[in-house]
Design a protein around this motif. Structure first.
Motif, PDB file in Angstrom:
ATOM      1  N   ALA A   8      -4.272  10.758   0.225  1.00 27.76           N
ATOM      2  CA  ALA A   8      -4.833   9.447  -0.082  1.00 27.76           C
ATOM      3  C   ALA A   8      -6.048   9.173   0.808  1.00 27.76           C
ATOM      4  CB  ALA A   8      -3.779   8.363   0.101  1.00 27.76           C
ATOM      5  N   ALA A   9      -5.921   9.481   2.091  1.00 25.95           N
ATOM      6  CA  ALA A   9      -7.028   9.267   3.028  1.00 25.95           C
ATOM      7  C   ALA A   9      -8.216  10.143   2.675  1.00 25.95           C
ATOM      8  CB  ALA A   9      -6.564   9.544   4.455  1.00 25.95           C
ATOM      9  N   GLU A  10      -7.951  11.390   2.296  1.00 28.67           N
ATOM     10  CA  GLU A  10      -9.028  12.307   1.917  1.00 28.67           C
ATOM     11  C   GLU A  10      -9.805  11.760   0.720  1.00 28.67           C
ATOM     12  OE1 GLU A  10      -9.583  16.939   0.415  1.00 28.67           O
ATOM     13  OE2 GLU A  10      -7.582  16.129   0.701  1.00 28.67           O
ATOM     14  N   VAL A  11      -9.093  11.323  -0.301  1.00 31.03           N
ATOM     15  CA  VAL A  11      -9.745  10.773  -1.491  1.00 31.03           C
ATOM     16  C   VAL A  11     -10.503   9.495  -1.143  1.00 31.03           C
ATOM     17  CG1 VAL A  11      -9.338   9.806  -3.792  1.00 31.03           C
ATOM     18  CG2 VAL A  11      -8.080  11.828  -3.068  1.00 31.03           C
ATOM     19  N   ALA A  12      -9.973   8.712  -0.212  1.00 26.37           N
ATOM     20  CA  ALA A  12     -10.625   7.460   0.202  1.00 26.37           C
ATOM     21  C   ALA A  12     -11.830   7.707   1.103  1.00 26.37           C
ATOM     22  CB  ALA A  12      -9.627   6.558   0.919  1.00 26.37           C
ATOM     23  N   ALA A  54     -13.019  -4.144   7.306  1.00 23.45           N
ATOM     24  CA  ALA A  54     -12.949  -4.659   5.934  1.00 23.45           C
ATOM     25  C   ALA A  54     -13.289  -3.586   4.910  1.00 23.45           C
ATOM     26  CB  ALA A  54     -13.879  -5.857   5.784  1.00 23.45           C
ATOM     27  N   LEU A  55     -14.205  -2.686   5.227  1.00 24.19           N
ATOM     28  CA  LEU A  55     -14.577  -1.619   4.285  1.00 24.19           C
ATOM     29  C   LEU A  55     -13.408  -0.681   3.987  1.00 24.19           C
ATOM     30  CD1 LEU A  55     -18.159  -0.638   5.522  1.00 24.19           C
ATOM     31  CD2 LEU A  55     -17.534  -1.897   3.444  1.00 24.19           C
ATOM     32  N   THR A  56     -12.493  -0.580   4.923  1.00 26.60           N
ATOM     33  CA  THR A  56     -11.315   0.264   4.723  1.00 26.60           C
ATOM     34  C   THR A  56     -10.515  -0.215   3.518  1.00 26.60           C
ATOM     35  OG1 THR A  56     -11.196   0.742   7.081  1.00 26.60           O
ATOM     36  CG2 THR A  56      -9.183   1.095   5.812  1.00 26.60           C
ATOM     37  N   TYR A  57     -10.402  -1.532   3.379  1.00 26.69           N
ATOM     38  CA  TYR A  57      -9.631  -2.084   2.264  1.00 26.69           C
ATOM     39  C   TYR A  57     -10.263  -1.720   0.920  1.00 26.69           C
ATOM     40  CZ  TYR A  57      -7.157  -4.777   5.824  1.00 26.69           C
ATOM     41  OH  TYR A  57      -6.410  -5.144   6.908  1.00 26.69           O
ATOM     42  N   ALA A  58     -11.582  -1.733   0.845  1.00 23.94           N
ATOM     43  CA  ALA A  58     -12.261  -1.392  -0.410  1.00 23.94           C
ATOM     44  C   ALA A  58     -11.960   0.053  -0.804  1.00 23.94           C
ATOM     45  CB  ALA A  58     -13.767  -1.606  -0.278  1.00 23.94           C
ATOM     46  N   ALA A  59     -11.975   0.962   0.166  1.00 27.12           N
ATOM     47  CA  ALA A  59     -11.681   2.369  -0.131  1.00 27.12           C
ATOM     48  C   ALA A  59     -10.229   2.540  -0.573  1.00 27.12           C
ATOM     49  CB  ALA A  59     -11.974   3.234   1.100  1.00 27.12           C
ATOM     50  N   ILE A  60      -9.329   1.824   0.066  1.00 28.93           N
ATOM     51  CA  ILE A  60      -7.911   1.898  -0.298  1.00 28.93           C
ATOM     52  C   ILE A  60      -7.702   1.352  -1.711  1.00 28.93           C
ATOM     53  CG2 ILE A  60      -5.668   0.841   0.209  1.00 28.93           C
ATOM     54  CD1 ILE A  60      -6.250   1.426   3.158  1.00 28.93           C
ATOM     55  N   GLU A  61      -8.373   0.276  -2.039  1.00 30.75           N
ATOM     56  CA  GLU A  61      -8.263  -0.296  -3.383  1.00 30.75           C
ATOM     57  C   GLU A  61      -8.677   0.713  -4.446  1.00 30.75           C
ATOM     58  OE1 GLU A  61      -9.164  -4.843  -1.843  1.00 30.75           O
ATOM     59  OE2 GLU A  61     -10.789  -3.675  -2.743  1.00 30.75           O
ATOM     60  N   VAL A  75       0.845  -1.200   0.000  1.00 27.97           N
ATOM     61  CA  VAL A  75       0.000   0.000   0.000  1.00 27.97           C
ATOM     62  C   VAL A  75       0.879   1.248   0.000  1.00 27.97           C
ATOM     63  CG1 VAL A  75      -1.634   1.348   1.397  1.00 27.97           C
ATOM     64  CG2 VAL A  75      -2.043  -1.084   1.002  1.00 27.97           C
ATOM     65  N   MET A  76       1.887   1.271   0.869  1.00 28.95           N
ATOM     66  CA  MET A  76       2.772   2.430   0.939  1.00 28.95           C
ATOM     67  C   MET A  76       3.510   2.624  -0.390  1.00 28.95           C
ATOM     68  SD  MET A  76       6.023   3.291   3.404  1.00 28.95           S
ATOM     69  CE  MET A  76       5.088   3.186   4.901  1.00 28.95           C
ATOM     70  N   TRP A  83      -6.680  -0.380  -7.648  1.00 36.47           N
ATOM     71  CA  TRP A  83      -6.684  -1.836  -7.644  1.00 36.47           C
ATOM     72  C   TRP A  83      -8.101  -2.348  -7.826  1.00 36.47           C
ATOM     73  CZ3 TRP A  83      -3.385  -2.908  -2.623  1.00 36.47           C
ATOM     74  CH2 TRP A  83      -2.058  -2.541  -2.855  1.00 36.47           C
ATOM     75  N   GLU A  84      -8.228  -3.502  -8.449  1.00 35.78           N
ATOM     76  CA  GLU A  84      -9.528  -4.176  -8.550  1.00 35.78           C
ATOM     77  C   GLU A  84     -10.031  -4.504  -7.148  1.00 35.78           C
ATOM     78  OE1 GLU A  84     -11.555  -5.137 -11.046  1.00 35.78           O
ATOM     79  OE2 GLU A  84     -10.305  -4.532 -12.734  1.00 35.78           O
ATOM     80  N   SER A  85     -11.333  -4.686  -7.027  1.00 36.79           N
ATOM     81  CA  SER A  85     -11.919  -5.106  -5.764  1.00 36.79           C
ATOM     82  C   SER A  85     -11.277  -6.428  -5.334  1.00 36.79           C
ATOM     83  CB  SER A  85     -13.435  -5.290  -5.936  1.00 36.79           C
ATOM     84  OG  SER A  85     -13.999  -5.733  -4.739  1.00 36.79           O
TER      85      SER A  85
END
Length: 157
Positions: free
Chosen positions: A34-38, A56-63, A20-21, A68-70
């Motif tokens: 990145a956090a703002e956009v997420a 788990a929802l955090t990962y979807a926003a980061i993707e 991720v980093m 990245w694909e879901s």
């Protein structure tokens, strides 16, 4: 080097944290941006980059932010590589919408234009700017020297 978890194996969250980093830096994003956009706090984003537990929802926003694909975060934690998403042709990405420097000489107006909400149309962004300008005019008129002088004079008479 990835951290080992209590079983002596490589910690999947540590692998994800590094990926991720790396991807965030590759995209030229700060943690805050990145956090703002997420749509999350910078603290939550940092938790992922420090291999801490998150929802788990955090990962979807980061993707979404990393392109990245879901399920990309899950792929990384399962010793895989995330698949890069292909944005649909009809849906502009936030970067495409905000890439235009509409107000290069006015950082406040440019910031309003660059609002990272992909649901805003250009017309919505212009409306935000018009509201800002109207508030600015009202504020300037209220603080004009003549008006301050008149209000001071009437206050002491």
């Amino acid at each position: 080097m990835a951290e080992l978890c209590h079983t002596g194996m490589v910690d999947p969250k540590a692998v994800l944290a590094a990926r991720v980093m790396s991807r965030r830096l590759e995209l030229g994003l700060s943690i805050d941006r990145a956090a703002e956009v997420a749509g999350m706090s910078a603290t939550t984003w940092a938790r992922v980059e420090h291999a801490k537990q998150v929802q788990a929802l955090t990962y979807a926003a980061i993707e979404r932010v990393l392109g990245w694909e879901s399920g990309g975060c899950r792929q990384v934690m399962n010793d895989g590589a995330p698949t890069l998403a292909t944005p649909p042709a009809a849906a502009p990405t936030p970067q495409a919408t905000t890439a235009t420097k509409r107000y290069p000489d006015n950082p406040v107006l440019q910031h309003l234009w660059d609002t990272p909400d992909p649901s805003l149309t250009d017309e919505d962004r212009e409306a935000l700017i018009q509201v800002y300008r109207a508030l600015k005019r009202t504020s300037a008129a209220a603080a004009s020297p003549a008006r301050l002088r008149d209000s001071t004079a009437t206050a002491y008479t």
